[in-house]
Design a protein around this motif. Structure first.
Motif, PDB file in Angstrom:
ATOM      1  N   MET A  59      -3.772   0.584  -7.141  1.00  0.00           N
ATOM      2  CA  MET A  59      -2.979   1.637  -7.783  1.00  0.00           C
ATOM      3  C   MET A  59      -1.716   1.882  -6.972  1.00  0.00           C
ATOM      4  SD  MET A  59      -4.843   2.214 -10.344  1.00  0.00           S
ATOM      5  CE  MET A  59      -4.349   3.751 -11.107  1.00  0.00           C
ATOM      6  N   GLU A  64       0.866  -1.195   0.000  1.00  0.00           N
ATOM      7  CA  GLU A  64       0.000   0.000   0.000  1.00  0.00           C
ATOM      8  C   GLU A  64       0.891   1.231   0.000  1.00  0.00           C
ATOM      9  OE1 GLU A  64      -2.369   2.597  -0.166  1.00  0.00           O
ATOM     10  OE2 GLU A  64      -3.678   0.937   0.408  1.00  0.00           O
ATOM     11  N   ASP A  65       0.627   2.185  -0.911  1.00  0.00           N
ATOM     12  CA  ASP A  65       1.496   3.357  -0.981  1.00  0.00           C
ATOM     13  C   ASP A  65       1.013   4.531  -0.139  1.00  0.00           C
ATOM     14  OD1 ASP A  65      -0.604   3.503  -2.896  1.00  0.00           O
ATOM     15  OD2 ASP A  65       0.406   5.166  -3.882  1.00  0.00           O
ATOM     16  N   ASP A  99      -2.880  -3.233  -2.669  1.00  0.00           N
ATOM     17  CA  ASP A  99      -3.489  -2.037  -3.227  1.00  0.00           C
ATOM     18  C   ASP A  99      -3.463  -2.154  -4.754  1.00  0.00           C
ATOM     19  OD1 ASP A  99      -4.542   0.541  -3.368  1.00  0.00           O
ATOM     20  OD2 ASP A  99      -2.562   1.492  -3.306  1.00  0.00           O
TER      21      ASP A  99
END
Ligand code: CA
Length: 232
Positions: free
Chosen positions: A58, A12-13, A56
Motif C-alpha cells: 500500500m 516504503e512510505d 510495500d
C-alpha cells in the motif's frame, strides 16, 4: 577479490520502517536506494536497476501490485519481495501472478527478512542456464531462453514460477516432499510457509494444465508433496 555490493531498492512510505530497513541493509553490506511513493519507486527501479526490490503493497500513488506488473511487463526480472500489512489481506496468488517472488507480513523480523534476501539473491547466482528443453503435454519449456510455450503460444512465467517448473521437469516421476521442493527452489534458508509453495503450484497449473483442477502434470501426492509427470 573485490565483490561489487548488491543493490537493494526499498519502496516504503512509512518512514520509520524505511529508515530501519535502510540501516540494517547497509549494515549487512548492501547498497541501498529508497523511495517513499509508488511512482518514485517505479522510476527508481527502472533507472537504478537494483538486484532486488523490497516493495510495500500500500503506497501513495500507485500500489505495489501495479509497480510489480509494470516492471515485469517492461521486462525487468529482478526479484521482488512484497512487504504487506496483515490488514491488507494480501492475496498471495494475485501477488505472485503480478510477478512478486516472495512476501513478508509486517511486523516482520529483520533477521528473517535478511535470510530471505540472501536466499533469493543466492538462488539467482546458483541456478545457471542449463540449456535443456523439456516437452510435456502441449508445453515446451526452454531453460536457456526461460520461455514456456503452450500450444505454440508463449506463456509468461515469473522468475520463481520458472525455477519451480524447471525443478519439477528435472525430477520427473519422483515424489517430492514440500520441504525438498522449497529447499531446492527457495534455498535452505527459506523461512516461508508451505502455503506459498501451494500458491505457486496453483498458478503454474493454471498455465500448463488443460484442467487445472484435474492436473495431469503437477500431481499432488497426499501427505508428501508433489510429483511431476511429463505425459500423464
Ligand atoms: Ca504502506
Amino acid at each position: 577479490m573485490t565483490d561489487k555490493k548488491q543493490k537493494i531498492l526499498v519502496v516504503e512510505d512509512e518512514e520509520a520502517i524505511l529508515m530501519g530497513l535502510e540501516e540494517n541493509l547497509k549494515f549487512s553490506g548492501y547498497e541501498v536506494e529508497t523511495a517513499m511513493d509508488g511512482r518514485g519507486g517505479l522510476e527508481k527501479a527502472q533507472k537504478t536497476k537494483p538486484d532486488l526490490i523490497l516493495l510495500d503493497l500500500m503506497l501513495p500513488g500507485i500500489s505495489g501490485f501495479e509497480i510489480c506488473r509494470e516492471l515485469r511487463d517492461g521486462g525487468y526480472q529482478m526479484p521482488i519481495i512484497m512487504l504487506t500489512a496483515r490488514q491488507d489481506e494480501f492475496d498471495k496468488l494475485h501477488g505472485f501472478e503480478m510477478g512478486a517472488d516472495d512476501y513478508v507480513t509486517k511486523p516482520f523480523s529483520i533477521d528473517e527478512l535478511l535470510a530471505r534476501i540472501r536466499a533469493i539473491l543466492l538462488r539467482g547466482n546458483r541456478r545457471e542456464m542449463t540449456g535443456k528443453v523439456y516437452e510435456f503435454g502441449t508445453c515446451t519449456l526452454d531453460t536457456e531462453s526461460r520461455i514456456l510455450k503452450n500450444d505454440g503460444k508463449e506463456i509468461k512465467l515469473t522468475r520463481t514460477e520458472f525455477e519451480l517448473l524447471a525443478y519439477f521437469c528435472g525430477n520427473e516421476g519422483k515424489a517430492l516432499s514440500r520441504n525438498q521442493v522449497m529447499n531446492e527452489v527457495w534455498g535452505t534458508e527459506y523461512y516461508g510457509t508451505q502455503r506459498s509453495l501451494d500458491s505457486f503450484v496453483a498458478s503454474l497449473r493454471s498455465k500448463i494444465e488443460e484442467k487445472p483442477a484435474k492436473p495431469k502434470h503437477i500431481l499432488t501426492v497426499h501427505g508428501v508433496g508433489y510429483k511431476f509427470l511429463g505425459d500423464g
